[in-house]
Design a protein around this motif. Structure first.
Motif, PDB file in Angstrom:
ATOM      1  N   CYS A 178       0.822  -1.216   0.000  1.00  0.00           N
ATOM      2  CA  CYS A 178       0.000   0.000   0.000  1.00  0.00           C
ATOM      3  C   CYS A 178       0.854   1.263   0.000  1.00  0.00           C
ATOM      4  CB  CYS A 178      -0.930   0.004   1.206  1.00  0.00           C
ATOM      5  SG  CYS A 178      -2.176  -1.291   1.174  1.00  0.00           S
ATOM      6  N   LEU A 179       1.898   1.272   0.827  1.00  0.00           N
ATOM      7  CA  LEU A 179       2.774   2.443   0.895  1.00  0.00           C
ATOM      8  C   LEU A 179       3.504   2.666  -0.425  1.00  0.00           C
ATOM      9  CD1 LEU A 179       4.185   1.966   4.517  1.00  0.00           C
ATOM     10  CD2 LEU A 179       2.578   3.716   3.732  1.00  0.00           C
ATOM     11  N   LEU A 180       3.941   1.576  -1.045  1.00  0.00           N
ATOM     12  CA  LEU A 180       4.585   1.713  -2.356  1.00  0.00           C
ATOM     13  C   LEU A 180       3.606   2.296  -3.367  1.00  0.00           C
ATOM     14  CD1 LEU A 180       6.971   1.241  -4.253  1.00  0.00           C
ATOM     15  CD2 LEU A 180       6.124  -1.098  -4.617  1.00  0.00           C
ATOM     16  N   ASN A 181       2.349   1.872  -3.304  1.00  0.00           N
ATOM     17  CA  ASN A 181       1.333   2.390  -4.223  1.00  0.00           C
ATOM     18  C   ASN A 181       1.161   3.907  -4.054  1.00  0.00           C
ATOM     19  OD1 ASN A 181      -1.203   1.360  -5.991  1.00  0.00           O
ATOM     20  ND2 ASN A 181      -1.784   3.102  -4.745  1.00  0.00           N
ATOM     21  N   ILE A 182       1.148   4.358  -2.794  1.00  0.00           N
ATOM     22  CA  ILE A 182       0.987   5.786  -2.527  1.00  0.00           C
ATOM     23  C   ILE A 182       2.165   6.583  -3.086  1.00  0.00           C
ATOM     24  CG2 ILE A 182       0.879   7.508  -0.664  1.00  0.00           C
ATOM     25  CD1 ILE A 182      -0.629   5.327   0.980  1.00  0.00           C
ATOM     26  N   VAL A 183       3.364   6.015  -3.006  1.00  0.00           N
ATOM     27  CA  VAL A 183       4.553   6.688  -3.551  1.00  0.00           C
ATOM     28  C   VAL A 183       4.510   6.738  -5.072  1.00  0.00           C
ATOM     29  CG1 VAL A 183       7.060   6.517  -3.792  1.00  0.00           C
ATOM     30  CG2 VAL A 183       5.993   6.108  -1.563  1.00  0.00           C
ATOM     31  N   LEU A 184       4.081   5.642  -5.694  1.00  0.00           N
ATOM     32  CA  LEU A 184       4.105   5.551  -7.159  1.00  0.00           C
ATOM     33  C   LEU A 184       2.965   6.320  -7.829  1.00  0.00           C
ATOM     34  CD1 LEU A 184       4.994   1.771  -7.716  1.00  0.00           C
ATOM     35  CD2 LEU A 184       6.518   3.748  -7.876  1.00  0.00           C
ATOM     36  N   ASP A 185       1.826   6.463  -7.134  1.00  0.00           N
ATOM     37  CA  ASP A 185       0.656   7.100  -7.743  1.00  0.00           C
ATOM     38  C   ASP A 185       0.953   8.451  -8.395  1.00  0.00           C
ATOM     39  OD1 ASP A 185      -1.517   5.441  -7.889  1.00  0.00           O
ATOM     40  OD2 ASP A 185      -2.368   6.005  -5.963  1.00  0.00           O
ATOM     41  N   PRO A 186       1.499   9.424  -7.662  1.00  0.00           N
ATOM     42  CA  PRO A 186       1.723  10.721  -8.311  1.00  0.00           C
ATOM     43  C   PRO A 186       2.702  10.650  -9.475  1.00  0.00           C
ATOM     44  CG  PRO A 186       2.784  10.648  -6.152  1.00  0.00           C
ATOM     45  CD  PRO A 186       1.909   9.437  -6.252  1.00  0.00           C
ATOM     46  N   ILE A 187       3.679   9.752  -9.368  1.00  0.00           N
ATOM     47  CA  ILE A 187       4.669   9.627 -10.452  1.00  0.00           C
ATOM     48  C   ILE A 187       4.003   9.142 -11.724  1.00  0.00           C
ATOM     49  CG2 ILE A 187       6.767   8.425 -11.182  1.00  0.00           C
ATOM     50  CD1 ILE A 187       7.529   8.228  -8.199  1.00  0.00           C
ATOM     51  N   PHE A 188       3.098   8.193 -11.603  1.00  0.00           N
ATOM     52  CA  PHE A 188       2.474   7.606 -12.791  1.00  0.00           C
ATOM     53  C   PHE A 188       1.255   8.384 -13.278  1.00  0.00           C
ATOM     54  CE2 PHE A 188       4.089   3.147 -11.436  1.00  0.00           C
ATOM     55  CZ  PHE A 188       5.348   3.466 -11.937  1.00  0.00           C
ATOM     56  N   ILE A 189       0.564   9.101 -12.372  1.00  0.00           N
ATOM     57  CA  ILE A 189      -0.709   9.740 -12.726  1.00  0.00           C
ATOM     58  C   ILE A 189      -0.548  11.162 -13.230  1.00  0.00           C
ATOM     59  CG2 ILE A 189      -2.907  10.565 -11.781  1.00  0.00           C
ATOM     60  CD1 ILE A 189      -2.787   8.212  -9.787  1.00  0.00           C
ATOM     61  N   LEU A 190       0.259  11.978 -12.551  1.00  0.00           N
ATOM     62  CA  LEU A 190       0.250  13.429 -12.745  1.00  0.00           C
ATOM     63  C   LEU A 190       1.081  13.892 -13.932  1.00  0.00           C
ATOM     64  CD1 LEU A 190       0.432  14.527  -9.005  1.00  0.00           C
ATOM     65  CD2 LEU A 190      -1.579  14.312 -10.463  1.00  0.00           C
ATOM     66  N   PRO A 191       0.782  15.082 -14.455  1.00  0.00           N
ATOM     67  CA  PRO A 191       1.494  15.600 -15.640  1.00  0.00           C
ATOM     68  C   PRO A 191       2.997  15.738 -15.445  1.00  0.00           C
ATOM     69  CG  PRO A 191      -0.519  16.836 -15.280  1.00  0.00           C
ATOM     70  CD  PRO A 191      -0.356  15.943 -14.089  1.00  0.00           C
ATOM     71  N   TRP A 192       3.448  16.041 -14.215  1.00  0.00           N
ATOM     72  CA  TRP A 192       4.892  16.191 -14.020  1.00  0.00           C
ATOM     73  C   TRP A 192       5.617  14.845 -14.021  1.00  0.00           C
ATOM     74  CZ3 TRP A 192       6.709  13.512  -9.925  1.00  0.00           C
ATOM     75  CH2 TRP A 192       5.868  13.285  -8.827  1.00  0.00           C
ATOM     76  N   GLY A 193       4.857  13.744 -13.941  1.00  0.00           N
ATOM     77  CA  GLY A 193       5.444  12.409 -13.997  1.00  0.00           C
ATOM     78  C   GLY A 193       5.209  11.779 -15.365  1.00  0.00           C
ATOM     79  N   LEU A 194       4.651  10.571 -15.372  1.00  0.00           N
ATOM     80  CA  LEU A 194       4.367   9.882 -16.636  1.00  0.00           C
ATOM     81  C   LEU A 194       3.056  10.316 -17.264  1.00  0.00           C
ATOM     82  CD1 LEU A 194       5.523   6.256 -15.698  1.00  0.00           C
ATOM     83  CD2 LEU A 194       6.811   8.041 -16.866  1.00  0.00           C
ATOM     84  N   ASN A 195       2.216  11.033 -16.493  1.00  0.00           N
ATOM     85  CA  ASN A 195       0.963  11.598 -17.029  1.00  0.00           C
ATOM     86  C   ASN A 195       0.054  10.531 -17.642  1.00  0.00           C
ATOM     87  OD1 ASN A 195      -0.813  13.736 -17.492  1.00  0.00           O
ATOM     88  ND2 ASN A 195      -0.003  14.137 -19.545  1.00  0.00           N
ATOM     89  N   LEU A 196      -0.115   9.419 -16.945  1.00  0.00           N
ATOM     90  CA  LEU A 196      -0.931   8.318 -17.462  1.00  0.00           C
ATOM     91  C   LEU A 196      -2.374   8.357 -16.964  1.00  0.00           C
ATOM     92  CD1 LEU A 196       1.633   5.379 -17.094  1.00  0.00           C
ATOM     93  CD2 LEU A 196       1.035   6.626 -19.177  1.00  0.00           C
ATOM     94  N   GLY A 197      -2.703   9.269 -16.063  1.00  0.00           N
ATOM     95  CA  GLY A 197      -4.071   9.368 -15.577  1.00  0.00           C
ATOM     96  C   GLY A 197      -4.512   8.117 -14.843  1.00  0.00           C
ATOM     97  N   ALA A 198      -5.759   7.663 -15.099  1.00  0.00           N
ATOM     98  CA  ALA A 198      -6.306   6.477 -14.431  1.00  0.00           C
ATOM     99  C   ALA A 198      -5.468   5.236 -14.716  1.00  0.00           C
ATOM    100  CB  ALA A 198      -7.754   6.263 -14.864  1.00  0.00           C
ATOM    101  N   ALA A 199      -4.913   5.138 -15.925  1.00  0.00           N
ATOM    102  CA  ALA A 199      -4.061   3.996 -16.251  1.00  0.00           C
ATOM    103  C   ALA A 199      -2.824   3.961 -15.359  1.00  0.00           C
ATOM    104  CB  ALA A 199      -3.648   4.055 -17.719  1.00  0.00           C
TER     105      ALA A 199
END
Length: 456
Positions: A178-199
């Motif tokens: 769960c903690l790893l998921n919380i760390v990875l979420d902004p990296i994968f979701i947000l425009p400053w990261g991978l910008n993948l949105g829901a995916a």
């Protein structure tokens, strides 16, 4: 397994300390799981795109359906394991865990293949429209097509470890993912990261569940000489008594979860008629309401091994004292939370999206949903006791009463009486009746068990 310390925990340590030792790690793990669920909603909400947020909400019933497998082989097997521990039948504990693990693995593979093969009709069934189908499918690709197996094994292994009293290790395993998921979420979701949105939220979930599985495999390898949890394929033998014991609790628990999925799907379909803003608001409100729900679930799941063990060993008085103490703690806490949610509903929903329409919808939904919380804890405890004692039929009866008899009809009726907003009151209507029934049935169960022990 450290036999003496586990026996003391189950048999001798005062009830408040025993309940705390079993429940606190499970509650903390549940809270982290809530944060993990909220993280998807929070970071996707930061995109300020109702379609992306609606995608996470619409896919939720499929992810909830994982629990049908988790309950069948996690709840069913762990109940069998704890009852066998109470009888000192350690060979049955090992065989139960091996059968439960490989059955869960096979079920996860079949689940993933089925959802992938029937993705398009499933999207329609979930309520996804032309605007939300692509985002929902992208989220499900990672969480289900690739992620079903690690998501299921992660939870099932936690049940096995908890069944022999190692609640801290079970919680660490769950929390690590769960903690790893919380760390990875902004990296994968947000425009400053991978910008993948829901995916991106789905990809983060997949990787975090894989990490949790690795933790449990490493733990069981490290404790291989002291644990009764066994993943050795050589222990896979047909044993009618063990399989019947797993199924007696697991199948009703699994059906209970499938009924929950049905209820959520009906709710989402009703809500989808009112547009993506309403769907997003319903999803946010549900996630916020899950925080105290998961705590109540953590209490009921935490004491299950304690209840199962003492039921198996015949110590009904200690079993009853544990349930009563857990009920007092859970009920007091949820009553306070309900008051807080009712007062600050608008501010809580506003934490996730700065959209006035969604905040207006969500605050009214949350006020209605939170009314069910004090009654929900008694329902959870009742079902937990039935599962712990191998009384799967009673757990199934409560599931049917909750969804088929009460909640789903309430969705239809309340939506007609109060369009859209009435949907959020359906759970309250159901749980009010279920709480009364749970108290009555538990009181009768304990009287029956104590009378039987007195006769013997």
């Amino acid at each position: 397994m450290e036999d003496q310390s586990k026996i003391e925990l189950f048999e001798q340590i005062p009830i408040p300390r025993a309940v705390a030792a079993m429940s606190i790690p499970t509650i903390i793990s549940s809270l982290v799981m809530v944060l993990y669920n909220l993280a998807d909603t929070y970071f996707v909400g930061m995109l300020n795109d109702p379609i992306q947020n609606a995608a996470v909400t619409l896919a939720a019933p499929v992810l909830l359906a994982f629990n049908a497998v988790n309950n069948l082989f996690g709840v069913g097997t762990s109940s069998m394991m704890s009852r066998a521990l109470g009888r000192r039948n350690y060979d049955a504990v090992r065989r139960s865990s091996a059968i439960g693990f490989y059955a869960a693995l096979l079920a996860g593979v079949l689940f993933s293949a089925g959802v992938t093969a029937f993705r398009q009709p499933l999207l329609g069934l979930l309520g996804a429209g032309a605007d939300t189908s692509a985002a929902t499918a992208a989220y499900m690709r990672w969480t289900v097509s690739f992620g079903a197996v690690p998501a299921i094994l992660n939870v099932v292994l936690a049940f096995f470890v908890r069944a022999e009293g190692a609640t801290l290790h079970a919680s660490i395993g769950t929390m690590s993912g769960c903690l790893l998921n919380i760390v990875l979420d902004p990296i994968f979701i947000l425009p400053w990261g991978l910008n993948l949105g829901a995916a991106g939220a789905g990809l983060a979930t997949f990787l975090s569940n894989c990490a949790a599985c690795l933790y449990f495999f490493a733990l069981l390898f490290w404790k291989r000489k002291t644990t009764f949890v066994c993943l050795n394929p050589a222990m896979l033998r047909w044993d009618r008594v063990i399989i019947a014991g797993i199924c007696a609790v697991g199948i009703p628990s699994s059906i209970q979860n499938l009924l929950n999925v049905t209820g959520m799907t009906v709710l989402n379909n009703f809500t989808a008629v009112f547009g993506s803003d309403a769907v997003a608001a319903m999803g946010i409100s549900q996630k916020i309401n899950m925080v105290p729900m998961y705590i109540a679930m953590g209490v009921s799941q935490g004491i299950m091994p304690l209840v199962s063990y003492n039921y198996g060993s015949g110590n009904i008085r200690r079993m009853r004292e544990a349930v009563v103490f857990a009920a007092k703690i859970s009920l007091s806490f949820l009553t306070v939370v309900t008051a807080g949610y009712f007062v600050w509903s608008r501010q809580l929903v506003g934490l996730f999206m700065k959209n006035e329409a969604i905040i207006a919808y969500g605050s009214r939904f949350l006020r209605a949903m939170c009314l069910a919380l004090p009654f929900l804890c008694m329902d959870f405890l009742g079902v937990g006791v039935f599962q712990a004692c191998g009384l799967g039929g009673r757990a199934l009866a409560f599931a049917i009463l909750r969804k088929i008899v009460l909640e789903i009809p309430a969705l239809y009726i309340l939506n007609r009486l109060l369009p859209l907003y009435g949907l959020a009151y359906a759970q309250f209507a159901a749980e009010l009746v279920l709480a009364i029934a749970a108290v009555a049935v538990l009181a009768r169960l304990f009287r029956s068990l104590e009378s039987r022990m007195a006769e013997n």
